[in-house]
Design an enzyme around this catalytic site. Structure first.
Site, PDB file in Angstrom:
ATOM      1  N   GLY A 209       0.856  -1.182   0.000  1.00  0.00           N
ATOM      2  CA  GLY A 209       0.000   0.000   0.000  1.00  0.00           C
ATOM      3  C   GLY A 209       0.893   1.232   0.000  1.00  0.00           C
ATOM      4  O   GLY A 209       1.915   1.275  -0.696  1.00  0.00           O
TER       5      GLY A 209
ATOM      6  N   GLY B 220       4.493   0.259   1.842  1.00  0.00           N
ATOM      7  CA  GLY B 220       5.178  -0.826   1.141  1.00  0.00           C
ATOM      8  C   GLY B 220       5.621  -0.392  -0.245  1.00  0.00           C
ATOM      9  O   GLY B 220       6.743  -0.677  -0.689  1.00  0.00           O
TER      10      GLY B 220
ATOM     11  N   ASN C  78       3.162  -0.214  12.445  1.00  0.00           N
ATOM     12  CA  ASN C  78       2.846   0.356  13.752  1.00  0.00           C
ATOM     13  C   ASN C  78       2.219  -0.696  14.644  1.00  0.00           C
ATOM     14  O   ASN C  78       1.739  -1.721  14.167  1.00  0.00           O
ATOM     15  CB  ASN C  78       1.882   1.536  13.596  1.00  0.00           C
ATOM     16  CG  ASN C  78       2.612   2.811  13.230  1.00  0.00           C
ATOM     17  OD1 ASN C  78       3.761   3.010  13.621  1.00  0.00           O
ATOM     18  ND2 ASN C  78       1.952   3.668  12.477  1.00  0.00           N
TER      19      ASN C  78
ATOM     20  N   LYS D 201       7.430   4.363  20.004  1.00  0.00           N
ATOM     21  CA  LYS D 201       6.488   4.714  18.925  1.00  0.00           C
ATOM     22  C   LYS D 201       5.082   4.264  19.308  1.00  0.00           C
ATOM     23  O   LYS D 201       4.103   4.977  19.076  1.00  0.00           O
ATOM     24  CB  LYS D 201       6.952   4.048  17.629  1.00  0.00           C
ATOM     25  CG  LYS D 201       6.028   4.248  16.429  1.00  0.00           C
ATOM     26  CD  LYS D 201       6.499   5.336  15.506  1.00  0.00           C
ATOM     27  CE  LYS D 201       5.569   5.640  14.356  1.00  0.00           C
ATOM     28  NZ  LYS D 201       5.859   4.926  13.135  1.00  0.00           N
TER      29      LYS D 201
ATOM     30  N   ASN E  25      -3.901   8.121  18.580  1.00  0.00           N
ATOM     31  CA  ASN E  25      -4.729   7.528  17.522  1.00  0.00           C
ATOM     32  C   ASN E  25      -6.205   7.336  17.888  1.00  0.00           C
ATOM     33  O   ASN E  25      -7.087   7.808  17.172  1.00  0.00           O
ATOM     34  CB  ASN E  25      -4.125   6.196  17.077  1.00  0.00           C
ATOM     35  CG  ASN E  25      -2.864   6.404  16.250  1.00  0.00           C
ATOM     36  OD1 ASN E  25      -2.239   7.453  16.328  1.00  0.00           O
ATOM     37  ND2 ASN E  25      -2.494   5.425  15.464  1.00  0.00           N
TER      38      ASN E  25
ATOM     39  N   SER F  33      -4.884  11.291  12.164  1.00  0.00           N
ATOM     40  CA  SER F  33      -4.097  10.094  12.450  1.00  0.00           C
ATOM     41  C   SER F  33      -4.519   8.946  11.537  1.00  0.00           C
ATOM     42  O   SER F  33      -5.611   8.960  10.965  1.00  0.00           O
ATOM     43  CB  SER F  33      -4.312   9.671  13.905  1.00  0.00           C
ATOM     44  OG  SER F  33      -5.617   9.153  14.062  1.00  0.00           O
ATOM     45  N   SER F  34      -3.648   7.936  11.419  1.00  0.00           N
ATOM     46  CA  SER F  34      -3.972   6.813  10.532  1.00  0.00           C
ATOM     47  C   SER F  34      -5.236   6.105  11.016  1.00  0.00           C
ATOM     48  O   SER F  34      -6.062   5.681  10.210  1.00  0.00           O
ATOM     49  CB  SER F  34      -2.800   5.841  10.458  1.00  0.00           C
ATOM     50  OG  SER F  34      -2.502   5.355  11.735  1.00  0.00           O
TER      51      SER F  34
HETATM   52  P1  NAD Z   1      -2.094   0.649   3.466  1.00  0.00           P
HETATM   53  O1  NAD Z   1      -3.471   0.312   3.855  1.00  0.00           O
HETATM   54  O2  NAD Z   1      -1.840   1.804   2.531  1.00  0.00           O
HETATM   55  O3  NAD Z   1      -1.363  -0.617   2.821  1.00  0.00           O
HETATM   56  C1  NAD Z   1      -1.585  -1.939   3.244  1.00  0.00           C
HETATM   57  C2  NAD Z   1      -1.632  -2.797   1.982  1.00  0.00           C
HETATM   58  O4  NAD Z   1      -1.655  -4.173   2.376  1.00  0.00           O
HETATM   59  C3  NAD Z   1      -2.886  -2.575   1.124  1.00  0.00           C
HETATM   60  O5  NAD Z   1      -2.502  -2.207  -0.188  1.00  0.00           O
HETATM   61  C4  NAD Z   1      -3.602  -3.915   1.153  1.00  0.00           C
HETATM   62  O6  NAD Z   1      -4.260  -4.235  -0.068  1.00  0.00           O
HETATM   63  C5  NAD Z   1      -2.453  -4.865   1.424  1.00  0.00           C
HETATM   64  N1  NAD Z   1      -2.831  -6.157   2.003  1.00  0.00           N
HETATM   65  C6  NAD Z   1      -3.799  -6.440   2.911  1.00  0.00           C
HETATM   66  N2  NAD Z   1      -3.797  -7.742   3.215  1.00  0.00           N
HETATM   67  C7  NAD Z   1      -2.804  -8.307   2.489  1.00  0.00           C
HETATM   68  C8  NAD Z   1      -2.279  -9.633   2.382  1.00  0.00           C
HETATM   69  N3  NAD Z   1      -2.805 -10.642   3.085  1.00  0.00           N
HETATM   70  N4  NAD Z   1      -1.251  -9.853   1.537  1.00  0.00           N
HETATM   71  C9  NAD Z   1      -0.716  -8.843   0.797  1.00  0.00           C
HETATM   72  N5  NAD Z   1      -1.171  -7.570   0.871  1.00  0.00           N
HETATM   73  C10 NAD Z   1      -2.171  -7.302   1.705  1.00  0.00           C
HETATM   74  O7  NAD Z   1      -1.284   0.860   4.847  1.00  0.00           O
HETATM   75  P2  NAD Z   1       0.008   1.762   5.105  1.00  0.00           P
HETATM   76  O8  NAD Z   1      -0.418   3.165   5.389  1.00  0.00           O
HETATM   77  O9  NAD Z   1       1.017   1.496   4.057  1.00  0.00           O
HETATM   78  O10 NAD Z   1       0.473   1.150   6.508  1.00  0.00           O
HETATM   79  C11 NAD Z   1       1.141  -0.086   6.627  1.00  0.00           C
HETATM   80  C12 NAD Z   1       1.720  -0.194   8.031  1.00  0.00           C
HETATM   81  O11 NAD Z   1       2.704   0.847   8.204  1.00  0.00           O
HETATM   82  C13 NAD Z   1       0.705   0.015   9.162  1.00  0.00           C
HETATM   83  O12 NAD Z   1       1.048  -0.762  10.279  1.00  0.00           O
HETATM   84  C14 NAD Z   1       0.860   1.494   9.496  1.00  0.00           C
HETATM   85  O13 NAD Z   1       0.437   1.810  10.808  1.00  0.00           O
HETATM   86  C15 NAD Z   1       2.358   1.657   9.327  1.00  0.00           C
HETATM   87  N6  NAD Z   1       2.831   3.018   9.051  1.00  0.00           N
HETATM   88  C16 NAD Z   1       2.175   3.793   8.142  1.00  0.00           C
HETATM   89  C17 NAD Z   1       2.682   5.063   7.878  1.00  0.00           C
HETATM   90  C18 NAD Z   1       2.039   5.959   6.830  1.00  0.00           C
HETATM   91  O14 NAD Z   1       2.429   7.121   6.715  1.00  0.00           O
HETATM   92  N7  NAD Z   1       1.114   5.464   6.019  1.00  0.00           N
HETATM   93  C19 NAD Z   1       3.819   5.534   8.551  1.00  0.00           C
HETATM   94  C20 NAD Z   1       4.461   4.685   9.457  1.00  0.00           C
HETATM   95  C21 NAD Z   1       3.961   3.425   9.700  1.00  0.00           C
END
Ligand code: NAD
Length: 305
Positions: free
Chosen positions: A9, A12, A103, A187, A195, A256-257
């Site tokens: 997402g 990633g 997180n 964190k 949150n 927040s997320s």
């Molecule tokens: P997101 O929702 O954008 O991405 C998650 C992705 O995982 C989605 O594209 C979804 O389709 C995919 N997914 C779900 N189940 C799956 C599976 N079984 N196999 C493969 N893919 C699968 O989330 P994000 O914002 O990228 O956050 C990811 C993690 O990072 C969370 O724990 C979040 O708290 C943390 N985080 C996010 C940020 C931010 O700025 N977005 C910053 C720091 C930490």
């Protein structure tokens, strides 16, 4: 290095793209077919400070198409960690490392159930990203990343240093530390204080500081979690409440997320944040009424979407 990302997402895709731009062989794995198809057809689009660039990476909906990877990064939301770990395990095999920068707490333990624990790395990152649509993200913020092996060993620390080097070469400022539980807990406590309160009330991070009563809620949630950390022998920073308020101030305009998850009627990461504190407290014989209430309210909200 051959790198696989499970959960491509916002974050990633960002980490995968930065590593690909540095010359690594990167494979993104996501369950969202439209996103995967768009990346394969057009490349991954990254918007940063108003400029858009495209990065070529492989993307697949089935992890097994990737083969073995030397590094697997898990970046699903924490409620999907178990499913992602089942994909990451075979990708890493007996030698590959699996890193979580998600997180919440519990992700590294879930991964360690299917991956040799000495190969599991965890950490935190201050990068921020937003998913704009299929094949498109915004790189919203830049900051340090800290990683380390979840089960401390000297060999594990050397592995973490190798991955930190890989990240630094890709422009992801990264430090490997001996005891990664400390930054992960620190964190966690920030998320505990911000949150759920913002998600339940619809406010932005900075608005936690507007009313004494909201500040006190945040303070109580954080102090309960500090007691749990202390009982677990984790040295979180002593000025944590002030630090949480400083983070709320520095990110004043952000939602927040968890707030965004509730706004979009998605499952939140409550179980790995305030819910984790409640479960830990129960096992230690401690009381955490504020975290219990916040967790119960978010769960109620989620079940009535
Ligand atoms: P997101 O929702 O954008 O991405 C998650 C992705 O995982 C989605 O594209 C979804 O389709 C995919 N997914 C779900 N189940 C799956 C599976 N079984 N196999 C493969 N893919 C699968 O989330 P994000 O914002 O990228 O956050 C990811 C993690 O990072 C969370 O724990 C979040 O708290 C943390 N985080 C996010 C940020 C931010 O700025 N977005 C910053 C720091 C930490």
């Amino acid at each position: 290095m051959k790198v696989a990302v499970v959960g491509a997402g916002a974050m990633g895709s960002l980490f995968g793209a930065l590593l690909a731009e540095a010359g690594n062989e990167v494979w993104l794995n996501d369950v969202w077919p439209e996103h995967v198809q768009t990346i394969n057809r057009n490349g991954l689009e990254i918007e940063r400070a108003g400029r858009v660039r495209k990065v070529g990476v492989h993307a697949v909906t089935e992890g097994r198409e990737i083969g073995k990877a030397e590094l697997v990064i898990v970046f699903v939301k924490s409620n999907q960690t178990k499913a992602a770990a089942e994909i990451a395990g075979p990708l890493a095999g007996n030698r590959g490392m699996v890193l979580t920068l998600q997180n919440g707490m519990g992700n590294a333990d879930i991964i360690s159930e299917v991956v040799e624990p000495s190969l599991v790395l965890a950490g935190t990152t201050s990068h921020g990203a937003t998913l704009l649509g299929p094949g498109s993200i915004r790189h919203a913020g830049v900051g340090p990343t800290t990683i380390g092996v979840w089960n401390r060993t000297e060999e594990g620390f050397e592995r973490a240093c190798r991955i930190a080097d890989l990240f630094n070469e890709a422009g992801i400022e990264c430090e490997a530390v001996q005891d990664v539980r400390i930054p992960v807990w620190n964190k966690l406590l920030i998320n505990v204080g911000i949150n759920a309160i913002t998600a339940l009330t619809g406010i932005r991070n900075g608005e936690i500081l507007d009313l004494g009563t909201t500040k006190n809620l945040s303070r109580s949630a954080v102090e309960e979690a500090m007691n749990v950390a202390q009982a677990r022998g984790i040295n979180v920073r002593e000025d944590m409440v002030d630090h949480v308020f400083a983070v709320a101030r520095a990110t004043a305009l952000n939602r927040s997320s968890m707030g965004q998850d509730v706004d979009n009627r998605r499952r939140t990461e409550i179980s790995a944040i305030n819910g984790f504190i409640v479960r830990e407290a129960e096992s230690l014989g401690l009381e955490t009424p504020v975290n219990q209430t916040l967790t119960g309210l978010i769960e109620t909200l989620e079940s009535h979407y």
